[in-house]
Design a protein around this motif. Structure first.
Motif: not given
Length: 489
Positions: A22-33, A149-152, A167-172
């Motif tokens: 199953e495919i996890w869909v990337p939603m957004n991301r941000h640089v971090c330190s 179905r899922g949050v990563a 970053s945040i990813h959703f499993l629809p």
């Protein structure tokens, strides 16, 4: 660092591979330190405290943790962990939590599996992943959880540059698009929360406020939910004051919930000794406690319109419980500290501040009475709670307490007041416990005195009064309360 996340294009490839296919869909991301250790620490905090991300939730109860020896709830299909395996990112930990909603009549609790995954390559780069899998179908999903179905939460770290991405990813669910505005907004806030907490740790942020020190969170919240269900609608509908019923009803229900759970611990092996609410204001807190079976009474310098209905509905079995108009004139004030008032006070409408030993003293936003509370409690041998609000000194005058000497503490007027009355209580021999109450008020510091220091059975009241500015003029100042209208409380 300004929070400006990159939004992933609709056709972005997955960042990691779920071995189920199953495919996890990337939603957004941000640089971090912040690195992997901080990422896992902050994610664990968010798992334990889902209320950080959703105001619809009270808390999460961890019912299974494969790193704990005592494991609960790993026996039926509903609570059994639902684990995802990720290619080349090894699973490290499994937890199952139950999300507890604020309004149990509107929303059901939800079980959710949380798994931690991590791997490092030969160059030291680290990939970390925390996955949430709700135990619910799309149709069963409660309002407070996104319909996925899922949050990563995915963290990538390069030690050579001391930088990375989160970053945040959703499993629809099948046939559910992720371009929905609400889902995009949810992804943004989830990313913002972990980014904020991670960057705060890197910058040296130290948490100042700790809740649930005296009464455990779950017990308080369960009691509060019960009281709210029993009383909130009736109390708001019958509100007789000019003040905001929503604020005062929910605030006093919260204080009552805390006290009931506190007293359950304090008096589990003895009879409840009764309470007195000095400066009881609208009398609502006294009413709620009486209705819950706790014998006690309250008084204030001015009667309130609401008192009549609260008096008449007090259970007859609680004899002596009432609301009375009394002016507190402490009998420990030295005679030479009083001015001769041009408007004498009727002795039948006063109270000297002495109570039967053991009576629990409540001083809730009692203003002029706040700094007197630990003195009166020490004099009578009574435990107490005081919740400071407006700042007054021992003469009853408005007062700006000096800021705390400890630079790590707040410097506001309220923080200064809390520190000042804490010192008075400590000088009276009390071991002061502090609880940041979960109530809808910025004046939410509860200072609890229920234990005396060794050797502090007696105190030099006159010396304490002198140390904190004396009490000259108190009688005249508080007598003004009889001629002025009641305040909000």
């Amino acid at each position: 660092m300004v929070f400006t996340p990159e939004v992933a294009p609709a056709d972005s490839p997955p960042s990691f591979v779920d071995l189920s296919g199953e495919i996890w869909v990337p939603m957004n991301r941000h640089v971090c330190s912040f690195g992997p250790k901080i990422f896992f620490q902050k994610m664990m905090n968010l798992i334990r405290n889902p209320n950080i991300n959703s105001s619809w939730l009270f808390r999460a109860d961890i019912i299974y943790d494969d790193q704990e020896t005592a494991q609960v709830g790993h026996g039926d299909d509903d609570t059994r962990p639902r684990v995802r395996e990720i290619r080349d990112i090894a699973r490290q930990r499994i937890l199952v939590r139950t999300l507890i909603p604020r309004n149990a009549r509107r929303d059901d609790p939800l079980h959710q599996t949380c798994t931690f995954h991590e791997s490092a390559d030969a160059g030291g780069s680290v990939k970390s992943l925390v996955i949430y899998i709700p135990h619910a179908s799309c149709e069963e999903m409660p309002f407070y959880h996104p319909k996925v179905r899922g949050v990563a939460h995915y963290h990538e770290w390069d030690p050579s540059t001391a930088s990375g991405f989160v970053s945040i990813h959703f499993l629809p669910f099948p046939d559910h698009a992720l371009q929905d505005t609400k889902l995009q907004r949810t992804a943004y806030h989830l990313l913002q929360a972990v980014h904020k907490h991670g960057e705060g740790a890197v910058s040296g942020y130290v948490k100042r406020v700790y809740h649930d020190v005296v009464v455990p969170q779950a017990r308080f919240q369960d009691r509060y939910a019960l009281l709210k269900t029993k009383y909130a609608k009736q109390l708001i509908g019958s509100w007789a004051e000019k003040t905001d019923p929503l604020k005062h009803v929910f605030e006093d229900l919260g204080i009552a919930a805390f006290l009931i759970e506190l007293w359950a611990d304090m008096y589990k092996d003895s009879a409840f000794p009764g309470f007195v609410d000095i400066g009881c204001g609208n009398g609502l807190l006294v009413y709620i406690l009486n209705r819950e079976g706790y014998s006690g009474w309250g008084f204030d310098a001015r009667a309130r319109e609401s008192w009549q209905q609260y008096k008449t509905t007090t259970p007859a079995s609680l004899s002596g419980s009432s609301l009375e108009q009394r002016l507190l004139l402490p009998n420990i004030i030295p005679e030479d500290s009083e001015r001769v008032s041009a408007d004498p006070v009727d002795p039948s409408t006063t109270h000297g501040g002495s109570f039967p030993a053991g009576t629990f003293i409540i001083s809730n936003h009692a203003d002029e009475l706040t700094p007197w509370t630990p003195l009166l409690a020490a004099q009578s041998g009574c435990p107490f709670i005081m919740i400071p609000c407006c700042s007054h000194n021992l003469t009853g005058d408005k007062y700006r307490a000096p800021p705390p000497k400890d630079k790590s503490k707040g410097r506001s007027t309220y923080a200064s007041l809390v520190e000042w009355v804490t010192h008075i209580a400590e000088d009276c021999g009390w071991l002061v416990e502090t609880e940041m109450l979960r109530i809808p008020s910025t004046r939410n510091t509860g200072l609890l005195g229920r234990t005396k220091k060794a050797g502090a059975e007696s105190i030099d009241t006159a010396a304490i009064l002198q140390k904190y500015g004396g009490a000259k003029g108190y009688r005249d100042n508080v007598a003004q309360l009889l001629r002025s209208g009641p305040r909000g409380h």
